[in-house]
Scaffold this motif. Structure first.
Motif, mmCIF file in Angstrom:
data_model
loop_
_atom_site.group_PDB
_atom_site.id
_atom_site.type_symbol
_atom_site.label_atom_id
_atom_site.label_comp_id
_atom_site.label_asym_id
_atom_site.label_seq_id
_atom_site.Cartn_x
_atom_site.Cartn_y
_atom_site.Cartn_z
ATOM 1 N N MET B 20 43.944 42.622 43.033
ATOM 2 C CA MET B 20 42.463 42.434 42.058
ATOM 3 C C MET B 20 42.683 41.573 40.889
ATOM 4 O O MET B 20 41.769 40.896 40.562
ATOM 5 C CB MET B 20 42.227 43.920 41.765
ATOM 6 C CG MET B 20 41.005 44.143 41.252
ATOM 7 S SD MET B 20 39.542 43.621 42.225
ATOM 8 C CE MET B 20 39.718 44.481 43.850
ATOM 9 N N LEU B 24 40.195 38.655 40.095
ATOM 10 C CA LEU B 24 39.330 38.725 38.750
ATOM 11 C C LEU B 24 39.991 37.603 38.005
ATOM 12 O O LEU B 24 38.857 37.136 37.067
ATOM 13 C CB LEU B 24 39.573 40.096 38.061
ATOM 14 C CG LEU B 24 39.101 41.383 38.658
ATOM 15 C CD1 LEU B 24 39.587 42.476 38.066
ATOM 16 C CD2 LEU B 24 37.625 41.404 38.834
ATOM 17 N N PHE B 91 26.553 35.922 39.195
ATOM 18 C CA PHE B 91 27.272 36.866 38.380
ATOM 19 C C PHE B 91 28.887 36.952 38.624
ATOM 20 O O PHE B 91 29.348 35.737 38.867
ATOM 21 C CB PHE B 91 26.675 38.211 38.486
ATOM 22 C CG PHE B 91 27.376 39.198 37.387
ATOM 23 C CD1 PHE B 91 27.892 40.410 37.848
ATOM 24 C CD2 PHE B 91 27.486 38.926 36.194
ATOM 25 C CE1 PHE B 91 28.427 41.402 37.394
ATOM 26 C CE2 PHE B 91 28.366 40.064 35.289
ATOM 27 C CZ PHE B 91 28.617 41.215 35.883
ATOM 28 N N PHE B 92 29.456 37.798 38.803
ATOM 29 C CA PHE B 92 30.843 38.063 39.059
ATOM 30 C C PHE B 92 31.069 38.831 40.218
ATOM 31 O O PHE B 92 30.976 39.868 40.307
ATOM 32 C CB PHE B 92 31.394 38.593 37.933
ATOM 33 C CG PHE B 92 33.030 38.733 37.804
ATOM 34 C CD1 PHE B 92 33.824 39.881 38.058
ATOM 35 C CD2 PHE B 92 33.511 37.465 37.310
ATOM 36 C CE1 PHE B 92 34.913 39.732 38.139
ATOM 37 C CE2 PHE B 92 34.966 37.668 37.516
ATOM 38 C CZ PHE B 92 35.747 38.587 37.709
ATOM 39 N N ILE B 93 31.544 38.011 41.417
ATOM 40 C CA ILE B 93 31.758 38.814 42.691
ATOM 41 C C ILE B 93 30.436 39.112 43.117
ATOM 42 O O ILE B 93 30.026 38.531 44.256
ATOM 43 C CB ILE B 93 32.606 39.933 42.444
ATOM 44 C CG1 ILE B 93 34.163 39.585 41.960
ATOM 45 C CG2 ILE B 93 32.770 40.457 44.163
ATOM 46 C CD1 ILE B 93 35.112 40.894 41.853
ATOM 47 N N PHE B 94 29.666 39.788 42.561
ATOM 48 C CA PHE B 94 28.281 40.204 43.124
ATOM 49 C C PHE B 94 27.125 39.459 42.626
ATOM 50 O O PHE B 94 26.882 39.458 41.386
ATOM 51 C CB PHE B 94 27.844 41.659 42.936
ATOM 52 C CG PHE B 94 28.851 42.750 43.638
ATOM 53 C CD1 PHE B 94 29.892 43.035 43.130
ATOM 54 C CD2 PHE B 94 28.456 43.080 44.874
ATOM 55 C CE1 PHE B 94 30.816 44.096 43.597
ATOM 56 C CE2 PHE B 94 29.248 43.957 45.585
ATOM 57 C CZ PHE B 94 30.386 44.414 45.142
ATOM 58 N N ASP B 96 23.773 37.692 41.801
ATOM 59 C CA ASP B 96 22.373 38.440 41.622
ATOM 60 C C ASP B 96 21.517 38.163 42.987
ATOM 61 O O ASP B 96 20.707 39.103 43.235
ATOM 62 C CB ASP B 96 21.380 37.769 40.272
ATOM 63 C CG ASP B 96 22.367 38.345 39.061
ATOM 64 O OD1 ASP B 96 22.140 37.909 37.874
ATOM 65 O OD2 ASP B 96 23.079 39.414 39.231
ATOM 66 N N LEU B 99 22.307 40.655 45.572
ATOM 67 C CA LEU B 99 21.911 41.785 45.058
ATOM 68 C C LEU B 99 20.338 42.027 45.491
ATOM 69 O O LEU B 99 19.884 42.987 45.958
ATOM 70 C CB LEU B 99 22.249 42.206 43.769
ATOM 71 C CG LEU B 99 23.786 42.671 43.519
ATOM 72 C CD1 LEU B 99 24.060 43.014 42.163
ATOM 73 C CD2 LEU B 99 24.307 43.602 44.488
ATOM 74 N N TRP B 100 19.716 40.879 45.094
ATOM 75 C CA TRP B 100 18.413 41.048 45.403
ATOM 76 C C TRP B 100 17.810 40.939 47.091
ATOM 77 O O TRP B 100 17.161 41.783 47.406
ATOM 78 C CB TRP B 100 17.404 39.726 44.936
ATOM 79 C CG TRP B 100 16.101 39.892 44.847
ATOM 80 C CD1 TRP B 100 15.211 40.347 44.098
ATOM 81 C CD2 TRP B 100 15.313 39.148 45.934
ATOM 82 N NE1 TRP B 100 13.957 40.140 44.397
ATOM 83 C CE2 TRP B 100 13.722 39.526 45.697
ATOM 84 C CE3 TRP B 100 15.515 38.637 47.210
ATOM 85 C CZ2 TRP B 100 12.880 39.268 46.353
ATOM 86 C CZ3 TRP B 100 14.321 38.161 47.834
ATOM 87 C CH2 TRP B 100 13.014 38.428 47.595
ATOM 88 N N ASN B 103 18.486 44.202 48.717
ATOM 89 C CA ASN B 103 17.769 45.461 48.329
ATOM 90 C C ASN B 103 16.185 45.293 48.273
ATOM 91 O O ASN B 103 15.460 46.095 48.704
ATOM 92 C CB ASN B 103 17.807 45.988 46.964
ATOM 93 C CG ASN B 103 19.270 46.751 46.741
ATOM 94 O OD1 ASN B 103 19.336 47.861 47.143
ATOM 95 N ND2 ASN B 103 20.166 45.885 46.370
ATOM 96 N N VAL B 134 42.443 47.559 50.050
ATOM 97 C CA VAL B 134 41.621 47.372 48.753
ATOM 98 C C VAL B 134 40.648 46.041 48.951
ATOM 99 O O VAL B 134 39.733 46.220 48.768
ATOM 100 C CB VAL B 134 42.308 47.205 47.620
ATOM 101 C CG1 VAL B 134 43.096 45.602 47.782
ATOM 102 C CG2 VAL B 134 41.738 47.088 46.564
ATOM 103 N N SER B 137 37.595 47.418 50.349
ATOM 104 C CA SER B 137 36.956 48.673 49.533
ATOM 105 C C SER B 137 35.332 48.340 49.331
ATOM 106 O O SER B 137 34.744 49.298 48.587
ATOM 107 C CB SER B 137 37.582 48.588 48.161
ATOM 108 O OG SER B 137 39.121 49.134 48.402
ATOM 109 N N ILE B 138 34.979 47.273 49.343
ATOM 110 C CA ILE B 138 33.470 46.879 49.068
ATOM 111 C C ILE B 138 32.959 46.721 50.421
ATOM 112 O O ILE B 138 33.563 46.183 51.257
ATOM 113 C CB ILE B 138 33.353 45.631 48.453
ATOM 114 C CG1 ILE B 138 33.977 45.870 46.954
ATOM 115 C CG2 ILE B 138 31.873 45.295 48.238
ATOM 116 C CD1 ILE B 138 34.032 44.519 45.960
ATOM 117 N N PRO B 139 31.731 47.693 50.673
ATOM 118 C CA PRO B 139 31.123 47.587 52.001
ATOM 119 C C PRO B 139 30.865 46.168 52.396
ATOM 120 O O PRO B 139 30.250 45.212 51.562
ATOM 121 C CB PRO B 139 29.855 48.349 51.651
ATOM 122 C CG PRO B 139 29.952 49.114 50.512
ATOM 123 C CD PRO B 139 30.972 48.320 49.609
#
Lengths: 196, 340
Positions: B20, B24, B91-94, B96, B99-100, B103, B134, B137-139
């Motif tokens: 990680m 990062l 953004f950072f890893i995810f 924007d 994410l839009w 959702n 790990v 760990s994110i879906p």
């Protein structure tokens, strides 16, 4: 519900008009959306959707081991604005002011700050069940009350703390100045924990 | 943790923390998201091209409005404006944009319901396994359809985030007087090293060719904003205009579908993934799957990523991806060969 299936007419109309735009080599003004039927409608609809923000309050939780508080548990609230249609059952973003209360064995702290959290509710309406990525910068008032703390009990500090969580693992780093008591003027704290 | 000893837990936690930290430290294009298009194989999906295009163009137009509005920004270069546009997606890893898409009600997705999401996390190629895994760990990200090609929404993150990173490296190489081909190679090379040696194997055990392709196409998108004879951004009388709207169909190829262009796996990851892939062997004859794969084959072209992967295979730096294809897995399974 994670998604509604979009009306097929939006897709077909917008696709056809976008093709037409590209073929015609039409220019798109920066002041207005593309003036082509279908494409304009969907772009307008998305603009209205993105601007239709709802204020939401999300609960945060965590636990950590840190120099000043020894072992502690924290609970917090963040106020954010999101598109009204987002139910955040899965990965969603919250960004805004937050407040956290954190009692521990060695002491406790109250924090006010601003942050960003990407996580999911997984059916829990009020709290984020999983935090995938989060950061915050906070102003903190910290008070020690037992020998478990790395500072003398009965000391009060004001400071700034930064928090970072990645896939639930939390890292924190803060710098504090004592405002009462007889201890050293400045302390640096660090913590490792779970949640946010 | 199901039987792990204390030493194993500490070792796993240390490995996770190191991975990680490396991820990062790399910055905003750290990849920690996987996807599984097999899960969506026989599930219907409405095309999301129009919605994705409209969203991206909306953000591009807003970036141009921001650039044009403030007097202090009037002298911004095309690079400055493209950077302003990039920030609306990244953004950072995810990212924007992802994410839009994950959702928004305008985009049809698989999984598309909470029940389907639970099944996806349980049954996908990359189910969650706690601290021992790990990297998962994110879906895994959902699947959408663009111009008849199924892609994970993580590809949008790669496109905009890694694509921007590649573009900046490309510009550095181009300013040194390198040719376009040399500058592109200079841009892509470190990303391949990072995918393979840091995130690819260390964190997730997956070296995704689809991700590499999306990264490269992102570079081409950002180049198209300001470079060439017909850049998308033009300045007229001091105001920036979008001369050519964004169309994701210019960039998406069958390589973006990880069930068509398989990833390369670390041995440990492959043992788990292969077992799950075999469940899809009966679906190879499903009419929808047959039709889609035939369409992909018809549209498939040799891309820069294909050339790069072939080079890496010839140099022995990665395993041949064909060994991880569903056809190979199913042929081995039907012949009773446990090795593949």
């Amino acid at each position: 519900m994670l998604s509604r299936r979009p009306a097929g007419h939006h897709v077909l109309a917008a696709t056809v008009t976008l093709l037409t735009m590209i073929a015609a080599g039409g220019e798109v003004s920066a002041e207005e959306p593309p003036s082509v039927p279908g494409t304009t409608d969907l772009l307008d609809e998305i603009t209205r959707h993105d601007d239709d923000l709802e204020r939401r309050i999300v609960g945060l939780w965590g636990a950590r081991a840190s120099r000043a508080l020894a072992l502690s548990a924290r609970v917090g609230l963040m106020v954010a604005r999101q598109p009204a249609s987002f139910d955040c059952t899965t990965t969603c973003e919250y960004r805004g002011p937050l407040v956290q209360l954190e009692p521990g064995i060695g002491g406790g702290q109250l924090s006010f700050g601003h942050g960003k959290v990407i996580g999911e509710h997984r059916g829990n309406r009020h709290f984020l069940a999983h935090v995938f990525l989060a950061y915050a910068v906070k102003g903190v008032i910290l008070h020690s009350w037992s020998d478990a703390s790395s500072v003398e009990p009965g000391e009060t500090y004001l400071g700034v703390e930064g928090d970072l969580t990645a896939v639930m693992v939390n890292f924190s780093l803060g710098i504090f100045r004592h405002v009462s008591g007889d201890d050293d003027d400045w302390i640096v704290t660090a913590g490792l924990g779970w949640g946010f | 943790m199901g039987g792990m000893g204390a030493r194993s837990v500490r070792a796993a936690a240390a490995r996770a923390a190191l991975s990680m930290a490396l991820a990062l430290a790399w910055g905003p294009d750290a990849r920690a998201l996987e996807t599984d298009q097999y899960f969506a194989w026989t599930k219907p999906l409405e095309d999301a091209t129009a919605a994705v295009n409209a969203k991206v163009n909306k953000e591009l137009l807003q970036a141009l409005r921001d650039a044009n509005e403030a007097e202090s920004r009037r002298g911004e270069s095309c690079y400055d404006v493209s950077r302003r546009a990039m920030k609306r997606f990244r953004f950072f890893i995810f990212q924007d944009i992802q994410l839009w898409v994950d959702n928004a009600p305008f985009v049809d997705r698989v999984p598309g319901t909470p029940e389907e999401e639970l099944a996806y996390r349980r049954d996908s190629l990359y189910p969650f396994r706690g601290l021992r895994d790990v990297g998962m760990s994110i879906p895994p990200s959902p699947t959408i359809e663009i111009d008849g090609i199924r892609i994970g929404t993580d590809k949008l993150s790669h496109f905009f985030s890694n694509g921007w990173r590649y573009y900046r490296r490309y510009l550095r190489h181009a300013r040194r007087g390198q040719s376009t081909e040399e500058a592109e190679a200079g841009a892509i090379g470190p990303g391949v090293w990072y995918e393979k040696n840091i995130l690819g194997y260390a964190l997730s055990g997956v070296f995704s060719i689809g991700d590499m392709e999306a990264n490269y196409k992102g570079l081409l998108f950002f180049r198209s904003l300001c470079d060439g004879e017909a850049p998308r951004l033009v300045n007229e009388g001091g105001a920036w205009r979008l001369a050519r709207p964004f169309d994701i169909r210019e960039f998406v190829t069958p390589e973006w579908d990880e069930s068509y262009r398989p990833s390369v796996y670390s041995p440990g990851r492959w043992r788990r993934v292969r077992r799950i892939m075999r469940r899809y062997c009966p679906l190879l004859d499903h009419p929808d799957v047959v039709a889609r794969r035939a369409d992909y084959a018809r549209r498939d072209r040799v891309t820069e990523t294909d050339r790069l992967v072939d080079k890496l295979v010839k140099e022995g730096r990665i395993a041949d991806p064909s060994g991880y294809a569903i056809d190979t897995v199913c042929a081995a399974a039907s012949s009773g060969d446990p090795g593949r």
